[in-house]
Design an enzyme around this catalytic site. Structure first.
Site, PDB file in Angstrom:
ATOM      1  N   TYR B 293       0.854  -1.196   0.000  1.00 12.13           N
ATOM      2  CA  TYR B 293       0.000   0.000   0.000  1.00 12.13           C
ATOM      3  C   TYR B 293       0.889   1.245   0.000  1.00 12.13           C
ATOM      4  CZ  TYR B 293      -4.355   2.527   0.954  1.00 12.13           C
ATOM      5  OH  TYR B 293      -5.464   3.333   0.872  1.00 12.13           O
ATOM      6  N   TYR B 343      -5.136   6.093  -7.249  1.00 16.19           N
ATOM      7  CA  TYR B 343      -5.494   5.855  -5.853  1.00 16.19           C
ATOM      8  C   TYR B 343      -6.927   5.357  -5.817  1.00 16.19           C
ATOM      9  CZ  TYR B 343      -6.815   6.971  -1.014  1.00 16.19           C
ATOM     10  OH  TYR B 343      -7.276   6.911   0.275  1.00 16.19           O
TER      11      TYR B 343
END
Lengths: 324, 390
Positions: B293, B343
């Site tokens: 991440y 994102y």
């Protein structure tokens, strides 16, 4: 939807050719002259003698009359053409062509957003100034409160009669599709100065903020096992006691970590904004703003002390300053 | 109880919308498009789906998406909390539902207009939920409002303790961008980034610069999870879930765990690592590639340390040795990550994890037996190890 995306792609294809393109030039209609300087100074209320008093100017570091530097792009503004004049339709340059392109694609709104001037030298009486314009950059499409839009950076370069650069100007405008509905504006936002966001208060934290209002920096202490805790919680994580009491902190500590905030800039706060994670001498840590540091002084380990101060809007907050 | 989730479920389909700065359509439409694409990719029909899960932050209710896509009866639906920390938590939910027979085939999704709608980067000044209010009271008056600001606070201390420099963070941004350059779906396709670009980019929250922060994007992504048995009959090579876990650590706050003895590592991510390794029987040496991440560059270093690819504080050395590139020890974020592809709250990372297992990433490493995929950092989080069908 699909056609919108297609039109947008078509526009952006055309915009790519505009970046770096010549956007026209504007020779000043008049040489730098005392009459225009006098009008400018009268309007601006600027009584500096180096702009108008030949004798005083001669004895200054300039050795003669100079023009107010902020007039730089006033000299090269194109002459006013009344809209009813036939000439109005012909008065186009590259920059205007670019704006017309945006209009064709529905970006009918226009607003100036930035005006950054750089001055190389003072202009003197008799200087002949020419401005040449280049489209320096066009942003990606951005959502803004006014609507979706593109920011256009046009760089003006000012040169004198010897082709020497005397200054430049970055003029940024935004072309946008006016939003369908006006953005809701609360009456509070219109009528008052924005202030810091107040802390939401409830059972578990209101007492701490009341302490701040009285000028006390408090730490929650478990009445059963004596553990100090911050931020406060209703139960002790060590012994599960619900009994606690406030203990006054001496307010001294060290910077355990910090960040200096630059973006985004939220109304009500001053930037760059220093936020510290302070380790109090009692052992708990607290987040608060650090103020009053000399440049380069702010670092992990800096010894600081708490000051409770009132901020815009009347709220009180703890601040930390370097211990002197 | 001896049951584990090892090799009980597999990802058999992935789908996504385009990733953009302005989708021009509703979040429900994005979710529906991504879900329908994932079902089609799995070689299934909407009526085959009987379970759905997403993030608690997702605005698209399961039943709304089900109605739009034509999914019929549902016997499982559930949500996972804590922003991007939910990214693999949803996979845990799906795997549990499939392994227990609560559902046969679960679709997992996440879709939003995070850029053209409400942007997370603008801070928590509005729209925060009541249960969170007291927590945020310790940060709002001081202006500590944005994800970048919270991560910056951890980063400053981490850099101080381990001598990590902004230049080390640049390496993460530049390597990840290099992957996006080859990915036509990435926002930064064919647009490389240099170390100088990174080092001269504007400060956002010191020490984080612009290119230490991920983009903000509109888009959706989804995947389909079903049993291994069923996966064998479907068109794509399945990505078998070897290990999957969620974790919150002691003294955990939502992004602001500033009060632990150390704030330079992430106990919740350590706990995810411990669990996924134990469940899968694998270790760091077995992992061939990773989707870590990457909302911000420093959090990649912390995860490398949590998952044992290097020792505490040595994330910077691991990165500077070129290990995140396609030819490196651990090709990481081969889609360009959230820094440079889009994102989508980690959900696009799951799609890339599946592509790596299938062997069709735009930056495909040779060895692809096992791929690690993780959720958000600083929040209660999650992670999984994907593997090949035996």
């Amino acid at each position: 939807m699909a056609t919108d995306a297609k039109r947008k792609a078509e526009l952006e294809e055309k915009l790519r050719d505009w970046v770096g393109a010549d956007a026209g030039s504007c020779p000043a209609p008049d040489v730098v002259n005392g009459q225009m300087i006098r009008h400018w100074c009268a309007v601006m209320g600027d009584s500096n003698p180096v702009y108008q008093d030949a004798e005083a100017a001669k004895n200054s570091i300039h050795g003669g009359i100079v023009a107010p530097p902020a007039m730089m792009n006033a000299w090269t503004m194109p002459p006013f053409v009344p809209p009813w004049d036939d000439l109005a339709a012909e008065a186009t340059d590259g920059e205007q062509e670019l704006h017309q392109l945006f209009e064709q694609y529905g970006y009918t709104g226009v607003v100036g957003t930035d005006h950054d001037m750089e001055i190389r030298r003072y202009l003197r009486l008799g200087d002949e100034i020419t401005a040449s314009k280049v489209v320096e950059a066009i942003s990606e499409e951005k959502p803004t409160p006014l609507g979706l839009g593109y920011f256009i950076d046009v760089r003006w370069i000012f040169r004198d009669q010897n082709d020497e650069e005397v200054g430049s100007l970055l003029f940024r405008t935004m072309r946008y599709q006016p939003a369908q509905e006006a953005m809701p504006v609360s009456s509070a936002a219109v009528s008052s100065v924005p202030t810091r966001l107040p802390p939401p208060k409830g059972h578990d934290n209101a007492w701490w903020w009341e302490g701040i209002d009285r000028g006390e920096l408090l730490i929650q202490k478990c009445s059963a096992c004596g553990v100090l805790r911050h931020p406060p919680r209703p139960m002790c994580g060590e012994c599960q006691s619900l009994d606690w009491e406030p203990e006054a902190s001496a307010g001294s500590g060290t910077v355990y970590s910090f960040t200096v905030l630059h973006h985004p800039q939220v109304p009500g706060y001053e930037y760059p904004l220093v936020v510290g994670l302070i380790e109090l001498d009692e052992g708990t840590r607290i987040v608060a703003n650090v103020v009053g540091c000399e440049p380069g002084e702010l670092q992990i380990g800096l010894v600081v002390e708490a000051h409770i101060e009132k901020v815009e809007g009347g709220m009180k907050l703890p601040f930390f300053r370097p211990a002197r | 109880m001896s049951t584990t989730l090892k090799d009980e479920a597999a990802i058999v389909g992935i789908g996504q919308t385009e990733f953009s700065k302005n989708s021009g359509r509703s979040e429900l439409q994005l979710a529906s498009e991504a879900v329908a694409a994932a079902i089609e990719d799995a070689g299934l029909r909407p009526a085959d789906i009987d379970g759905m899960t997403t993030f608690s932050m997702d605005a698209n209710q399961e039943i709304e998406v089900a109605r739009a896509v034509g999914i019929g009866n549902l016997t499982y639906f559930g949500r996972v909390e804590y922003g991007g920390g939910a990214a693999i938590g949803v996979m845990l939910q799906a795997a549990m539902a499939v392994a227990t027979g609560v559902a046969d085939t679960v679709v997992v999704y996440r879709a939003f207009n995070e850029r053209s709608g409400r942007r997370y980067s603008t801070g928590i000044a509005e729209g925060i939920v009541t249960a969170d209010l007291i927590h945020w009271s310790w940060y709002l008056p001081f202006g500590l409002l944005t994800p970048a600001s919270w991560v910056a606070m951890f980063t400053q201390r981490y850099m101080h303790e381990y001598g990590c420099k902004s230049r080390d963070l640049a390496e993460v941004a530049v390597t990840t961008r290099q992957h996006a350059v080859n990915n036509p779906n990435a926002w930064f396709y064919e647009r490389p980034l240099t170390v100088e670009d990174h080092q001269s980019s504007r400060m956002i929250c010191e020490p984080l610069r612009l290119f230490d922060c991920c983009q903000e994007s509109d888009g959706g992504a989804a995947c389909v999870v079903t049993s291994i048995e069923r996966a064998r009959d479907l068109p794509h090579r399945p990505a078998v879930i070897r290990g999957v876990a969620q974790a919150a650590g002691a003294d955990q706050e939502n992004m602001t765990s500033f009060y632990r003895p150390s704030i330079s590592h992430r106990p919740e991510m350590d706990l995810v690592a411990k669990q996924v390794y134990a469940m899968s029987g694998l270790g760091p040496d077995d992992i061939d590639a990773a989707i870590l991440y990457d909302a911000f560059t420093p959090i990649v270093l912390w995860q490398l340390e949590s998952f044992g690819f290097c020792a505490r504080g040595e994330g910077k050395d691991f990165v500077m040795d070129g290990n995140l590139g396609v030819g490196g020890r651990l090709p990481t974020n081969t889609n360009g990550g959230q820094l440079s592809e889009a994102y989508i709250h980690g959900m696009n990372g799951i799609s890339e994890g599946v592509r790596l297992i299938r062997g069709d990433s735009c930056n495909q490493p040779e060895k692809n037996d096992h791929v690690l995929v993780t959720g958000g950092v600083g929040v209660p989080t999650s992670g999984m190890i994907l593997g090949q069908l035996d």
